[in-house]
Design an enzyme around this catalytic site. Structure first.
Site, PDB file in Angstrom:
ATOM      1  N   GLU A 198       0.798  -1.222   0.000  1.00  0.00           N
ATOM      2  CA  GLU A 198       0.000   0.000   0.000  1.00  0.00           C
ATOM      3  C   GLU A 198       0.837   1.282   0.000  1.00  0.00           C
ATOM      4  O   GLU A 198       0.408   2.280  -0.564  1.00  0.00           O
ATOM      5  CB  GLU A 198      -0.930   0.006   1.217  1.00  0.00           C
ATOM      6  CG  GLU A 198      -2.110  -0.929   1.102  1.00  0.00           C
ATOM      7  CD  GLU A 198      -3.116  -0.497   0.048  1.00  0.00           C
ATOM      8  OE1 GLU A 198      -3.470   0.693   0.012  1.00  0.00           O
ATOM      9  OE2 GLU A 198      -3.523  -1.347  -0.762  1.00  0.00           O
ATOM     10  N   SER A 226     -49.241 -29.993  21.686  1.00  0.00           N
ATOM     11  CA  SER A 226     -49.412 -30.720  22.941  1.00  0.00           C
ATOM     12  C   SER A 226     -48.319 -30.416  23.956  1.00  0.00           C
ATOM     13  O   SER A 226     -48.456 -30.791  25.133  1.00  0.00           O
ATOM     14  CB  SER A 226     -49.453 -32.228  22.667  1.00  0.00           C
ATOM     15  OG  SER A 226     -50.594 -32.565  21.904  1.00  0.00           O
TER      16      SER A 226
END
Length: 758
Positions: free
Chosen positions: A196, A462
């Site tokens: 960079e 249930s």
């Protein structure tokens, strides 16, 4: 006298070409004749040898003039003679003379041009400098006063760890913790510099060479293909400015870059950059990226992994190893070449890194622990409010149980996706204090971040019946109380059993273990739907409950988390719990911000009723609908299956004396499954999770139940309903009329004890 000798004639000295040359050597350069006139005088002297000279050796002026004229006349005569001596020689001499004249006139003109160019260049440079200063000053005026400039604090990180200290996830705006530069392997920052900003250590915030190269490249290509921003400029943009591409932003970026270089050292700037730069997939900073892609801390990255991370800076989405692994590897190779070229790694290190490229660990994005981490972030504001510094959250999650639950759920969905038509599931496991030990909110976190364990409201079917039976016990009934299992109609509602079969007179224990809908509806009618709803809320159900009789069959929606918490009182002796996942919150330097105390709901069920419920619900695993959930080594457990209308939901919620687990399967769009039921897929997964969770735990009895649970014989066959009990069998018999379990006689005693079903 002797005769006088005859005097010889006096010889006057003459100066030819040689003498003239000697004279010239004795003269100073400034005194020498120059130009054509000098040459003419030389020729005149050489052509008048026979002319007398003055005694002093000088040449009279008149003689020199006449000599020059005679020479000129001879030259004119020669030129008029035409071709007597050829025109070539004369024309060549003329051309040479013209060239000499041209050269003598060109050099002064060139000098004047150069001087003028330098002058106007200087003038233009000065004005350009003034213009630049004015432009910079104009846009810099939009910045706050320099006295107010300061680097903003890095967004705080929330480090979420399991009960054993193992990292679960990092949350916050960054997704990773801040690391010091000295804690990182040196090849990681060097990789960033190499690809960079190679002159980072030497420039003063901007790189003129890099800017010039980028300018030329962009001009020659006709488009923006290369940037000249330094790491300092990128940091200035990330810290202070918006990402828009304008002259104003660029100039402000330059000003702020100069300020950063003046205020901070190179290492400090580099550390801030590495901890804040965006690296794709929601990761800000190298530690977040290392954990996101490689499942490790940035402190432990290899050279190949560091090169991959550095390669992301150009285009985080495009070069993401999780999205485009081939592009990411090609980019990493360029980074490695740059590192070797700059001398940051040796040839052997570069070769080894190329031979063993970085491998992405996808578990970080798919792991079920992320559901637990998300829930932590949802409830965290209730404990600490706003966060202005990094914190560590200690959770109750057990990594072993978590991974066992995740593996069981994924395997079940993979095996039954086509056969049973299930695509999603959820699991919650908690201990007797309500501490969540495992939370799986879906099949794959990377595909869906919706936490079904906490937020999915589904019909429990249930699995809601235990609250009905508890309400019945609290209203004077016992596990041996007998009720009729036969078709029934209540106010136009006619519930039917799952199997469409009826067993006649059955005890409450048998009715619960077989999940008989008609008996549950009768009990809700007897004790009142309002009592059933209040009982469920008391134990921990927080969702809205419709107080109608269909509530007894689980038609009101609940979440897996809340129904699991409502079952916990059966496992801990009757104490209500508040489901929780956070144990302690502290700062990174060890200061405790929050520590959980043992507060809960207190006693919510009488101990005798807890024992009776456990006796009834353990029968579900022994002889009822939950036989597939029976644990290894006969460990005592209780639970209940649940299947909603049209098989849209399959549940099993069960518990031991140590912990409670709720399992749900279904589809997000609420579409019916292919008859997936709680007694099959859900019960099997529950057993797998609980067996793994109890491997290292001692056997614990269920509260209020002896070590060997009482076993009730299962009916051999359904009993035909009485002829009078048709689909519209009339009103329900009032409670206490011949079926409360308190009648005398041998037959009634058998019914009370064994349920009357054979």
């Amino acid at each position: 006298m002797a005769p006088r000798a005859k005097r010889q004639a006096r010889v006057e000295p003459t100066f030819g070409a040689s003498s003239s040359s000697l004279l010239d050597l004795r003269l100073r350069p400034d005194d020498r004749p120059s130009g054509p006139s000098g040459k003419k005088r030389t020729k005149a002297k050489t052509t008048s040898k026979s002319k007398p000279k003055s005694k002093a050796g000088g040449t009279p002026k008149s003689k020199k003039t006449s000599s020059a004229k005679s020479t000129s006349q001879r030259g004119s005569a020669k030129s008029r003679s035409g071709n007597s001596k050829g025109r070539g020689g004369r024309s060549g001499a003329k051309r040479r003379s013209q060239k000499r004249k041209a050269r003598s006139s060109f050099m002064p003109a060139l000098g004047r041009l150069v001087k003028r160019g330098l002058y106007w260049s200087a003038v233009l440079g000065i004005w350009a400098g003034i213009a630049v200063v004015c432009i910079v000053g104009y846009y810099a005026a939009y910045l706050p006063p320099t006295s107010e400039w300061q680097v903003p604090a890095r967004p705080p990180n929330v480090k979420i760890v399991a009960a054993n200290g193992q990292l679960i996830a990092n949350r916050g705006d960054t997704g990773g913790e801040a690391v010091r530069l000295e804690q990182l392997p040196p090849y990681l920052p060097n990789a960033v510099i190499a690809i960079e900003d190679r002159r980072y250590r030497s420039h003063f915030g901007i790189d003129p060479i890099g800017l010039g190269r980028a300018f030329v490249t962009n001009i020659t290509t006709g488009r923006l293909v290369q940037g000249g921003s330094t790491l300092t400029q990128q940091l200035a943009k990330n810290l202070f400015l918006e990402p828009d591409r304008t002259i104003k932003r660029k100039i402000q970026e330059l000003v702020l870059a100069f300020w950063l270089e003046a205020e901070y050292s190179k290492d400090e700037i580099l550390e801030m950059y590495l901890n804040r730069v965006y690296l794709g997939s929601g990761a800000y900073g190298v530690d977040a990226a290392a954990r996101r892609y490689f499942g490790k801390s940035a402190r432990l990255m290899t050279i190949a992994e560091a090169a991959t991370i550095a390669g992301l800076l150009k285009a985080p989405s495009r070069f993401s190893p999780a999205v485009n692994p081939d592009l990411a590897e090609d980019r990493a190779q360029l980074v490695l070449a740059a590192m070797h070229e700059e001398g940051y790694i040796t040839s052997d290190e570069a070769k080894n890194a190329l031979a063993a490229p970085a491998k992405v660990v996808r578990r970080y994005t798919t792991a079920s622990e992320n559901y637990a981490a998300d829930w932590v972030m949802d409830v965290l504001p209730h404990f600490v409010g706003s966060i202005d510094s990094d914190i560590i959250v200690d959770t109750t999650i057990d990594p072993d149980i978590q991974q066992a639950a995740e593996a069981a759920l994924r395997a079940a969905i993979s095996e039954n996706r086509q056969a049973l038509g299930v695509s999603q599931g959820a699991i919650v496991t908690m201990d007797t204090a309500g501490a969540v030990k495992a939370m799986v909110g879906g099949a794959d976190y990377s595909k869906s971040q919706f936490n079904r364990a906490v937020y999915a409201k589904r019909q429990p079917g249930s699995a809601f019946k235990p609250f009905v039976y508890l309400a019945a016990l609290e209203n004077g009934m016992t596990p041996q109380t007998v009720r009729q299992d036969q078709p029934i109609t209540i106010g136009g509602w006619s519930p039917k059993n799952y199997t469409k079969q009826y067993y006649g007179p059955v005890t409450l224990t048998r009715a619960l273990s077989l999940s008989l809908n008609t008996v549950a509806a009768r009990l809700a009618y007897e004790v009142g739907a309002g009592n059933v709803a209040s009982t469920a809320r008391r134990l921990g159900i927080t969702s809205d409950l419709k107080t109608n009789l269909s509530l007894s069959l689980g038609t009101s929606e609940v979440t897996p988390l809340e129904i699991a918490a409502a079952y916990v009182p059966f496992s801990n002796g009757g104490y209500g719990v508040l489901p929780h996942i956070i144990r302690r919150i502290k700062t990174v330097d060890g200061k405790t911000i929050y520590s959980r105390t043992g507060d809960g709901r207190g006693r919510v069920v009488d101990r005798r009723d807890v024992g009776n419920m456990n006796l009834m619900m353990s029968e579900t695993l022994l002889t009822g609908t939950g036989r597939k959930a029976r644990l290894e080594d006969g460990r005592p457990a209780g639970g209940k299956t649940g299947t909603s209308q049209a098989f849209r939901d399959a549940w099993f919620i069960g518990y031991t004396g140590n912990m409670t687990t709720a399992v749900w399967f279904g589809n997000d769009d609420n579409s019916p499954t292919k008859k997936a039921s709680g007694g099959k897929i859900a019960a099997e997964v529950w057993k797998s999770v609980m067996d793994s969770a109890h491997k290292s735990r001692p056997v614990a009895d269920l509260p209020g139940v002896p070590s060997l649970p009482a076993t009730v014989s299962a009916p051999k066959r359904p009993v035909a309903p009485p002829s009078s009990a048709g689909p519209d069998s009339g009103p329900v018999p009032p409670a206490g009329v011949g079926d409360t379990g308190e009648r005398k006689g041998p037959l009634n005693l058998l019914r009370n004890l064994f349920g009357g079903g054979g």
